[in-house]
Design a protein around this motif. Sequence first.
Motif, mmCIF file in Angstrom:
data_model
loop_
_atom_site.group_PDB
_atom_site.id
_atom_site.type_symbol
_atom_site.label_atom_id
_atom_site.label_comp_id
_atom_site.label_asym_id
_atom_site.label_seq_id
_atom_site.Cartn_x
_atom_site.Cartn_y
_atom_site.Cartn_z
ATOM 1 N N LEU A 35 22.476 -2.905 -25.511
ATOM 2 C CA LEU A 35 21.971 -4.165 -24.975
ATOM 3 C C LEU A 35 22.940 -4.639 -23.904
ATOM 4 C CD1 LEU A 35 19.952 -6.535 -25.080
ATOM 5 C CD2 LEU A 35 21.424 -7.585 -26.822
ATOM 6 N N SER A 36 22.466 -4.743 -22.681
ATOM 7 C CA SER A 36 23.312 -5.160 -21.569
ATOM 8 C C SER A 36 22.563 -6.180 -20.724
ATOM 9 C CB SER A 36 23.705 -3.944 -20.718
ATOM 10 O OG SER A 36 22.544 -3.290 -20.223
ATOM 11 N N GLY A 37 23.248 -6.714 -19.714
ATOM 12 C CA GLY A 37 22.597 -7.675 -18.835
ATOM 13 C C GLY A 37 23.557 -8.720 -18.325
ATOM 14 N N ASP A 38 23.000 -9.761 -17.733
ATOM 15 C CA ASP A 38 23.801 -10.854 -17.192
ATOM 16 C C ASP A 38 23.013 -12.142 -17.364
ATOM 17 O OD1 ASP A 38 21.809 -10.770 -15.231
ATOM 18 O OD2 ASP A 38 23.043 -9.599 -13.849
ATOM 19 N N HIS A 39 23.379 -13.161 -16.582
ATOM 20 C CA HIS A 39 22.697 -14.453 -16.719
ATOM 21 C C HIS A 39 21.220 -14.369 -16.338
ATOM 22 C CE1 HIS A 39 26.268 -16.767 -17.645
ATOM 23 N NE2 HIS A 39 26.909 -16.206 -16.638
ATOM 24 N N GLY A 40 20.875 -13.381 -15.520
ATOM 25 C CA GLY A 40 19.513 -13.299 -15.024
ATOM 26 C C GLY A 40 18.562 -12.491 -15.876
ATOM 27 N N GLU A 41 19.083 -11.464 -16.574
ATOM 28 C CA GLU A 41 18.191 -10.605 -17.340
ATOM 29 C C GLU A 41 18.950 -9.875 -18.437
ATOM 30 O OE1 GLU A 41 16.567 -7.645 -14.752
ATOM 31 O OE2 GLU A 41 18.490 -6.650 -14.431
ATOM 32 N N ALA A 42 18.196 -9.395 -19.417
ATOM 33 C CA ALA A 42 18.751 -8.569 -20.491
ATOM 34 C C ALA A 42 18.027 -7.231 -20.479
ATOM 35 C CB ALA A 42 18.582 -9.254 -21.842
ATOM 36 N N LEU A 43 18.784 -6.160 -20.752
ATOM 37 C CA LEU A 43 18.213 -4.819 -20.714
ATOM 38 C C LEU A 43 18.568 -4.092 -22.006
ATOM 39 C CD1 LEU A 43 16.822 -2.484 -19.164
ATOM 40 C CD2 LEU A 43 19.094 -1.874 -18.279
ATOM 41 N N LEU A 44 17.553 -3.570 -22.683
ATOM 42 C CA LEU A 44 17.741 -2.770 -23.885
ATOM 43 C C LEU A 44 17.408 -1.323 -23.538
ATOM 44 C CD1 LEU A 44 18.417 -2.955 -26.935
ATOM 45 C CD2 LEU A 44 15.951 -3.115 -27.355
ATOM 46 N N SER A 45 18.391 -0.425 -23.725
ATOM 47 C CA SER A 45 18.190 0.969 -23.339
ATOM 48 C C SER A 45 18.662 1.900 -24.453
ATOM 49 C CB SER A 45 18.940 1.287 -22.044
ATOM 50 O OG SER A 45 20.325 0.989 -22.169
ATOM 51 N N ALA A 46 18.071 3.092 -24.503
ATOM 52 C CA ALA A 46 18.437 4.101 -25.498
ATOM 53 C C ALA A 46 19.067 5.293 -24.788
ATOM 54 C CB ALA A 46 17.211 4.541 -26.280
ATOM 55 N N HIS A 47 20.102 5.878 -25.420
ATOM 56 C CA HIS A 47 20.836 6.981 -24.810
ATOM 57 C C HIS A 47 21.115 8.058 -25.847
ATOM 58 C CE1 HIS A 47 21.860 4.330 -21.346
ATOM 59 N NE2 HIS A 47 21.839 3.396 -22.287
ATOM 60 N N GLU A 48 21.177 9.302 -25.382
ATOM 61 C CA GLU A 48 21.595 10.397 -26.251
ATOM 62 C C GLU A 48 23.066 10.176 -26.577
ATOM 63 O OE1 GLU A 48 23.193 13.627 -27.908
ATOM 64 O OE2 GLU A 48 23.624 13.475 -25.764
ATOM 65 N N ALA A 49 23.386 10.070 -27.859
ATOM 66 C CA ALA A 49 24.674 9.541 -28.293
ATOM 67 C C ALA A 49 25.866 10.351 -27.796
ATOM 68 C CB ALA A 49 24.701 9.434 -29.818
ATOM 69 N N LYS A 50 25.860 11.643 -28.036
ATOM 70 C CA LYS A 50 27.027 12.453 -27.704
ATOM 71 C C LYS A 50 27.303 12.445 -26.205
ATOM 72 C CE LYS A 50 29.078 17.026 -28.408
ATOM 73 N NZ LYS A 50 28.885 18.379 -28.991
ATOM 74 N N ALA A 51 26.257 12.595 -25.398
ATOM 75 C CA ALA A 51 26.430 12.616 -23.945
ATOM 76 C C ALA A 51 26.922 11.260 -23.439
ATOM 77 C CB ALA A 51 25.117 12.990 -23.267
ATOM 78 N N PHE A 52 26.422 10.184 -24.036
ATOM 79 C CA PHE A 52 26.791 8.840 -23.593
ATOM 80 C C PHE A 52 28.276 8.573 -23.812
ATOM 81 C CE2 PHE A 52 27.442 4.313 -24.269
ATOM 82 C CZ PHE A 52 26.780 3.747 -23.187
ATOM 83 N N VAL A 53 28.773 8.844 -25.019
ATOM 84 C CA VAL A 53 30.173 8.533 -25.305
ATOM 85 C C VAL A 53 31.118 9.476 -24.563
ATOM 86 C CG1 VAL A 53 29.695 7.431 -27.518
ATOM 87 C CG2 VAL A 53 30.103 9.881 -27.454
ATOM 88 N N GLN A 54 30.706 10.715 -24.352
ATOM 89 C CA GLN A 54 31.543 11.637 -23.589
ATOM 90 C C GLN A 54 31.639 11.205 -22.127
ATOM 91 O OE1 GLN A 54 29.886 15.524 -24.248
ATOM 92 N NE2 GLN A 54 31.008 15.850 -26.152
#
Length: 221
Positions: free
Chosen positions: A12-31
């Motif tokens: 869950l990311s974003g700023d004052h203007g919007e929020a974004l919920l995204s899904a990622h492949e776990a191993k690739a994301f943390v690496q």
Amino acid sequence: MRWHGSERILLLSGDHGEALLSAHEAKAFVQEEYSRFDSGSLPYTWQLDRHGPGHDHGWTFNGHAAANGWAQTEEHLAQILVSWAEHMPLQAPGDWVSFKLWASRDWGRTMIVSYQPSQTDREFCAFIDDRGHEQTPERAAHMRARAWQDLDDTGSWYTRLPETDPTAPATLARLIVTDLRARGTVFSHQVTAWDISAGDHGKLWVPGLGGDVHPRRGEHF
């Protein structure tokens, strides 16, 4: 804010203007995130781990992103304070955040920096142990020139600022750097942050603080 599963990370990311919920492949994301840290980039400035349910992939950044000079140190400090004021009330409602600073040129003298949402109109705060100095009118003038507000009964000077003031984080960051330099610290890498905590619950990592941190993330110091 993120949730770890064995296969996916929900972010869950974003700023004052919007929020974004995204899904990622776990191993690739943390690496990929680890690689960005390792190359000197900064995918995030701080992370609070409350040990909730999920899967730890073991890829952690074991260190910090050093600032390039005092101006950048001041900028990093201000950015973290701004971020805490924006995100902590949502991620950990009511919890305070604080860390202590020691400088190698004045080792053992503690400066405490905190964000305390329960302290209305004085949420941002810094204290410096000034024992060892005679508290004369001249000393008080020197301390106030650095932007310290007052002296308490324990011999510590403090400054409290409201989060409603948009300049407060930058003001407090400037005070911190000014005091460190006035006490003989030459380079920002001579400063170490320790006892870093968010409500004494979980682990708070601050790779974007701008100076050295103890302990560094992971099993190794």
